[in-house]
Scaffold this active site. Structure first.
Site, mmCIF file in Angstrom:
data_model
loop_
_atom_site.group_PDB
_atom_site.id
_atom_site.type_symbol
_atom_site.label_atom_id
_atom_site.label_comp_id
_atom_site.label_asym_id
_atom_site.label_seq_id
_atom_site.Cartn_x
_atom_site.Cartn_y
_atom_site.Cartn_z
ATOM 1 N N HIS A 48 22.004 24.570 44.079
ATOM 2 C CA HIS A 48 22.550 23.554 43.185
ATOM 3 C C HIS A 48 22.807 24.104 41.780
ATOM 4 O O HIS A 48 23.745 23.687 41.105
ATOM 5 C CB HIS A 48 21.577 22.373 43.111
ATOM 6 C CG HIS A 48 22.181 21.120 42.576
ATOM 7 N ND1 HIS A 48 23.053 20.348 43.315
ATOM 8 C CD2 HIS A 48 22.058 20.495 41.382
ATOM 9 C CE1 HIS A 48 23.428 19.300 42.597
ATOM 10 N NE2 HIS A 48 22.847 19.371 41.430
ATOM 11 N N HIS A 94 26.537 13.663 43.714
ATOM 12 C CA HIS A 94 25.161 13.161 43.818
ATOM 13 C C HIS A 94 24.944 12.687 45.250
ATOM 14 O O HIS A 94 24.494 11.562 45.495
ATOM 15 C CB HIS A 94 24.904 12.046 42.798
ATOM 16 C CG HIS A 94 23.702 12.325 41.949
ATOM 17 N ND1 HIS A 94 22.768 11.381 41.628
ATOM 18 C CD2 HIS A 94 23.250 13.478 41.376
ATOM 19 C CE1 HIS A 94 21.819 11.915 40.877
ATOM 20 N NE2 HIS A 94 22.093 13.188 40.716
#
Length: 738
Positions: A48, A94
């Site tokens: 990430h 998200h």
């Protein structure tokens, strides 16, 4: 410093670090790491934060143009939109948090992207989103859960954006079975700033104070960045503690405090605390400047008792920023944030050591060189392999489409979830706040806001046809760029730059890495050919559950400028009696098409090579014709082909049409590229056709606006029935079990 860790193998496994990573960490530190340091390396080297699987393929993206002020590498990208004004924008994912806890996952996705914008000194003026869900229709447990996710995500997006006073002006939503295990929630935001007043995330100037501002830190979101860097299993879907909790009212205060701060000359640099919280913000700020930093973690405002240095460094509590200030400005900055009822504490200072030195009540808790954490993150050259499924899906059988009547095919397609209006969702978003929205959600193609400061308009569109990307990952990704640009051009604006959100499956699967590599190739090619550089973006991998990956989904958001906010081209019909003109050539292009999915039950076929020259000609034609005031409306021909695109215009305009295409019946649903439907006064028809001929595109009048039915060749549907299907289908499905 605390002792080395005893059960190191268990700790490494929990932090998704390999033995090779551990050896590298020891080499960097020249000693064994402690628990806090393991946490920091784990977060910064997570997929990430470090893009370790994807960086190899992102390096070649075109990122420069005369209008690009800031490309990738900062909180958001920045382009010059004229007269001293700049647009600041970015898209982020998200996905994992939104599957686990849809309301808070989606809400904090919006909160995070807004902070990326206003940390650059820009006031957010427009939000969009790109949402992908699985099978929502029916009584199965999967469908019920997917409807729960749809409702939760939309509620979260609406709640946060509405409370912030930022309009949500557009986006897209689509549905495929591959998203049953992993939904995708991509949030886009755009802000405006003066071009010479952009703020950057840097920490420089030895002795300059480092100030923490915003909400207090709790334990929410611990491990969020690491969690989003792994695949789901049934067990991991219960990871609620890794999902952050947002407070839009605090974020609104933070926004206004930052806007007030930016009017002063107190700031050297400022950074949002996003994924990996204080860790990523501190290391990124110091890393960009080649400096070091001392931080006293016991000075960080805490929301919970008994928090540890590990908690403070890895928490992803929302609504927080890190500021590098000019020495002597501390009290003035703290005064501003206290005025807005926010915490503000000096927690450290900039050094010239090149190291991150973290203290806990006077004792060193971690001591790590800054550069290696970001510069020496593993860059993986994962194996790639062309997916075996591609050979099995090339051949398509069009007989069911050819044998069906045009009316039958139309009625199947017009009610498809990919086609019908999603007003049930976007009506929960405030699209009118700030009073600058000119094209609202549901009005087709790009969304548009006016820029009061320079009299121009900004058009933006988020797009990706995931079926195209499944059957041809390269051409499909390129077409996402093309489609987003075409939508912007349909509003009369010149497309200038993109931000992307690259959502793919498990990078440890060579077939997924091949899809990703090809997708990047497609984006590079399209951006170069169309002169629309990439200025920001995000990669989301491991969108996989129990071995099933999502389709390649490179969401693209294009931003363009119209030189006059008074000359924005609409997609709706304007006048009864207007002439309908089809621009572009229609061929038998059915690979990955809606017709193939809905009528044949298949996602198959091949995509034709993209004719970028023809696409650019189409953009030029629409933009020039609009500047010459020849057009009353324009809409691109997209999924479902001419029949569905024209029907959507009828529905949103509440006007009928009578048209004859001259095409074979199946070609009414072909998805050939570089086509548009325009409407105009009869008096402007010759001028438009001449302009099209001069530019080098085919164009022909096919009908007129008017009446109370949608009539195209052999298709005939009363407007009342069309509107009922178009506007009520989604509501009926999503509210089935309420």
């Amino acid at each position: 410093m605390s002792k080395p860790i005893e059960n190191i193998n268990d700790v490494l496994s929990a932090h998704k670090l390999s033995q090779l990573d551990y050896a590298h960490i020891k080499e960097i530190l020249k000693r064994e790491p402690n628990f806090v340091e393991i946490g920091i390396f784990s977060a910064m080297w997570s997929e990430h934060c470090s893009y370790k699987s994807s960086k190899k393929y992102l390096n070649g993206f075109p990122t420069k143009a005369p209008w690009v002020i800031q490309g990738p590498g900062e909180n958001a990208g920045v382009i010059d939109i004229g007269d001293g004004m700049a647009a600041v924008f970015k898209m982020e994912s998200h996905n994992h948090p939104s599957f686990i806890e849809p309301f808070q996952g989606a809400a904090t996705g919006v909160g995070g992207i807004l902070r990326d914008i206003f940390t650059m000194g820009a006031r957010p003026v427009a939000n969009m989103n790109s949402l992908r869900f699985g099978d929502v229709d029916g009584s199965s447990d999967t469908a019920k859960y997917q409807r729960h996710l749809v409702r939760g995500v939309i509620d979260g997006i609406g709640s946060y954006g509405n409370c912030m006073g930022v309009p949500t002006i557009g986006g897209e939503m689509s549905f495929e079975s591959c998203y049953n295990g992993n939904i995708l929630v991509n949030a886009f935001s755009l802000g405006l700033a003066k071009a010479d007043e952009i703020f950057y995330g840097k920490a420089e100037g030895i002795g300059n104070p480092v100030i923490y501002v915003g909400s207090k830190t709790g334990r929410d979101g611990l491990g969020g960045a690491v969690m989003s860097s792994d695949s789901f299993t049934e067990e991991s879907k219960s990871l609620r503690p890794t999902v952050q909790v947002g407070d839009p009212f605090t974020e609104k205060l933070l926004l206004e405090a930052c806007m007030e701060l930016f009017k002063t000359d107190h700031v050297v640099g400022i950074q949002d605390m996003g994924a990996a919280g204080l860790t990523s913000s501190a290391f990124e700020m110091a890393g960009r400047s080649g400096s070091g930093m001392i931080m006293h973690l016991d000075k960080v405002p805490a929301r919970e008792e008994g928090m540890t240095p590990y908690d403070f460094m890895l928490s992803e509590s929302q609504e927080r920023m890190l500021i590098c200030a000019k020495k002597g400005s501390e009290d003035k900055i703290i005064e501003i944030f206290h005025k807005w009822d926010l915490d503000a504490e000096v927690i450290g200072e900039v050094t010239d050591t090149g190291r991150m030195e973290l203290y806990w009540h006077g004792e060193i808790a971690a001591d790590i060189p800054v550069d290696p954490v970001s510069e020496e993150a593993p860059i993986l050259d994962r194996p790639t392999k062309e997916p075996e499924y591609l050979d099995k899906i090339k051949e398509i059988n069009l007989e069911p489409i050819k044998s069906a009547s045009a009316q039958e095919s139309f009625e199947k397609l017009i009610g498809s979830l990919d086609v019908v209006d999603k007003a049930w969702g976007y009506s929960q978003y405030d699209s009118t706040v700030q009073t600058n929205t000119q094209k609202h959600p549901g009005s087709l193609d790009a969304s548009v806001i006016r820029v009061k400061e320079n009299g121009k308009a900004l058009a933006m569109s988020s797009d990706c046809n995931t079926r195209y990307c499944y059957i041809n990952p390269k051409v499909g990704a390129a077409l996402a760029v093309v489609e987003s640009g075409r939508n912007v051009a349909m509003s009369g604006a010149r497309p200038l730059a993109i931000t992307d959100c690259l959502n793919y499956g498990n990078p440890e699967n060579p077939e997924v890495m091949w899809q990703f590599a090809k997708g990047c190739d497609g984006i590079k090619e399209a951006c170069l050919e169309l002169n629309t550089p990439v200025v920001s973006g995000n990669v989301s991998l491991y969108n996989e559950t129990d071995g099933v990956s999502v389709y390649p989904t490179p969401s693209i958001a294009m931003v363009g400028v119209n030189n006059s906010s008074e000359n924005v081209l609409n997609s709706k019909f304007k006048n009864q009696g207007d002439i309908v003109v089809l621009v572009g050539d229609t061929k038998a292009d059915f690979g990955g098409s809606l017709a193939l999915k809905e009528i044949c039950g298949e996602i198959k076929g091949e995509l034709e090579p993209i004719d970028y020259n023809k696409e650019l000609k189409l953009w030029d034609l629409i933009i020039k014709a609009n500047e010459q005031k020849l057009l009353n409306s324009a809409k691109d021909v997209n999924i479902g082909g001419l029949a569905i695109s024209l029907a959507k215009k009828c529905a949103v305009s509440n006007m009928g049409v009578e048209a004859n295409s001259g095409l074979d019946k199946e070609l009414l649903f072909s998805e050939s590229q570089s086509r548009a439907i325009v409407t105009l006064d009869n008096s402007n028809l010759d001028a438009f056709l001449n302009l099209a001929k001069e530019i080098g595109l085919s164009a022909k009048a096919i009908g007129k606006v008017g009446g109370d039915s949608f009539k195209l060749d052999d298709i005939n549907m009363p407007l009342s029935k069309l509107n009922d299907i178009y506007f009520n289908t989604f509501k009926k499905i999503v509210e089935q079990d309420i």
